[in-house]
Write a protein that holds these residues in place. Structure first.
Motif, PDB file in Angstrom:
ATOM      1  N   LYS A 152      49.268  45.983  39.709  1.00  0.00           N
ATOM      2  CA  LYS A 152      48.378  46.315  38.602  1.00  0.00           C
ATOM      3  C   LYS A 152      46.997  45.694  38.790  1.00  0.00           C
ATOM      4  N   PHE A 153      46.974  44.515  39.395  1.00  0.00           N
ATOM      5  CA  PHE A 153      45.695  43.850  39.639  1.00  0.00           C
ATOM      6  C   PHE A 153      44.837  44.667  40.608  1.00  0.00           C
ATOM      7  N   ILE A 154      45.448  45.174  41.657  1.00  0.00           N
ATOM      8  CA  ILE A 154      44.721  46.004  42.630  1.00  0.00           C
ATOM      9  C   ILE A 154      44.243  47.293  41.975  1.00  0.00           C
ATOM     10  N   LEU A 155      45.092  47.900  41.136  1.00  0.00           N
ATOM     11  CA  LEU A 155      44.694  49.116  40.415  1.00  0.00           C
ATOM     12  C   LEU A 155      43.495  48.834  39.505  1.00  0.00           C
ATOM     13  N   ALA A 156      43.526  47.677  38.839  1.00  0.00           N
ATOM     14  CA  ALA A 156      42.431  47.317  37.931  1.00  0.00           C
ATOM     15  C   ALA A 156      41.133  47.088  38.713  1.00  0.00           C
ATOM     16  N   LEU A 157      41.230  46.453  39.872  1.00  0.00           N
ATOM     17  CA  LEU A 157      40.039  46.247  40.703  1.00  0.00           C
ATOM     18  C   LEU A 157      39.476  47.574  41.190  1.00  0.00           C
ATOM     19  N   GLU A 158      40.367  48.476  41.568  1.00  0.00           N
ATOM     20  CA  GLU A 158      39.904  49.798  42.001  1.00  0.00           C
ATOM     21  C   GLU A 158      39.202  50.526  40.868  1.00  0.00           C
ATOM     22  N   ALA A 159      39.682  50.298  39.634  1.00  0.00           N
ATOM     23  CA  ALA A 159      39.086  50.967  38.470  1.00  0.00           C
ATOM     24  C   ALA A 159      37.662  50.484  38.206  1.00  0.00           C
TER      25      ALA A 159
END
Length: 286
Positions: free
Chosen positions: A45-52
């Motif tokens: 989820k952290f990687i997804l949030a950074l990508e966002a």
């Protein structure tokens, strides 16, 4: 480290709301708790949030460290500066500080300490590195299935003290084991520098057939016009090959042109390093 607060700072600087970021699959409420240090995010989820928020993870980590590099890269920078200045006393003090730091024990501490001993030995001419040290580095590198930045940096800074057979085996393994990371720009540059170091090391050892292996690998790199350092050192190394093989004086002129180019762009420490190298080469030819 307050990752949530740092994340919030970058999200808001990009003009993004929690609702905007939540489209990545993490709820607004969870993101809010994360930003207020009340909850953690899984790595996924952290990687997804950074990508966002369109932020590379390495950039986030750099900011989380108060815009300092990791300990190993900080150590390499200290070593680079001391080598460029030929500062034996400074390198000795760096080694002492590592040996006295009893809090940082373990394999990486040992590897980093050996690296400093190698460079100090190179500067001073005194023996600091043991056969056990060399075996420790070799065994570590052979044990890692996929090489990342740490392994590439470690190998490219120690390959000159490995016996030739080990260096060649590890070099070929490196090309295979780091293939997964080739598209990462920083790793591409590390791979190129490692190949250049290995190419020059083979030439210095008069292992000219093995040198041609690295020359072929370097040609596959297809350096772009912006990769000036790589193209310049490759040109220097190819002429070093000719000088060692045929004593061609034209090759010597070309090597000096490379050093002059470094000076032209005010890379004085780099030019000094290559001037010292060329001086050693000429002494060996006499």
């Amino acid at each position: 480290m307050k990752y949530g607060k740092i994340f919030k700072k970058f999200r808001e600087s990009r003009g993004l709301s929690l609702k905007d970021v939540s489209k990545c699959g993490v709820s607004s409420s969870h993101l809010s708790r994360f930003e207020h240090e009340e909850a953690d995010l899984t790595i996924t989820k952290f990687i997804l949030a950074l990508e966002a928020i369109n932020m590379p993870i390495e950039e986030f980590i750099y900011a989380a460290r108060d815009f300092h590099r990791d300990d190993f890269n900080e150590l390499l920078e200290k070593i680079r500066l001391l080598v460029a200045k030929r500062d034996i006393v400074g390198m000795e003090n760096l080694l002492i500080s590592l040996l006295e730091n009893k809090k940082k024990k373990g394999p990486f501490y040992e590897l980093n300490t050996i690296l400093v001993k190698i460079r100090l030995q190179d500067l001073s001419g005194k023996i600091y590195v043991t056969d056990q040290d060399i075996s420790f580095i070799s065994e570590y590198l052979f044990s890692v299935e996929y090489w990342g930045c740490y392994e590439l940096l470690l190998f490219m800074n120690t390959l000159d003290v490995l016996n030739h057979e080990t260096m060649m085996v590890l070099s070929k393994e490196m090309c295979h084991r780091s293939e997964f990371y080739r598209d990462i720009p920083n790793n591409r540059r590390l791979l190129s520098t490692m190949l250049l170091n290995a190419y020059i090391t083979c030439i210095e050892r008069i292992e000219l057939i093995d040198a041609l292996y690295f020359e072929k690998q370097l040609k596959f790199c297809n350096f772009s016009e912006t990769e000036i350092y790589e193209k310049l050192v490759f040109h220097y190394a190819k002429n070093l090959y000719d000088l060692k093989k045929t004593h061609n004086q034209y090759a010597l002129i070309e090597m000096r042109k490379c050093i002059a180019t470094m000076k032209l762009v005010n890379s004085q420490q780099l030019a000094c390093t290559f001037e010292h190298h060329l001086e050693q080469v000429l002494n060996d030819l006499e």
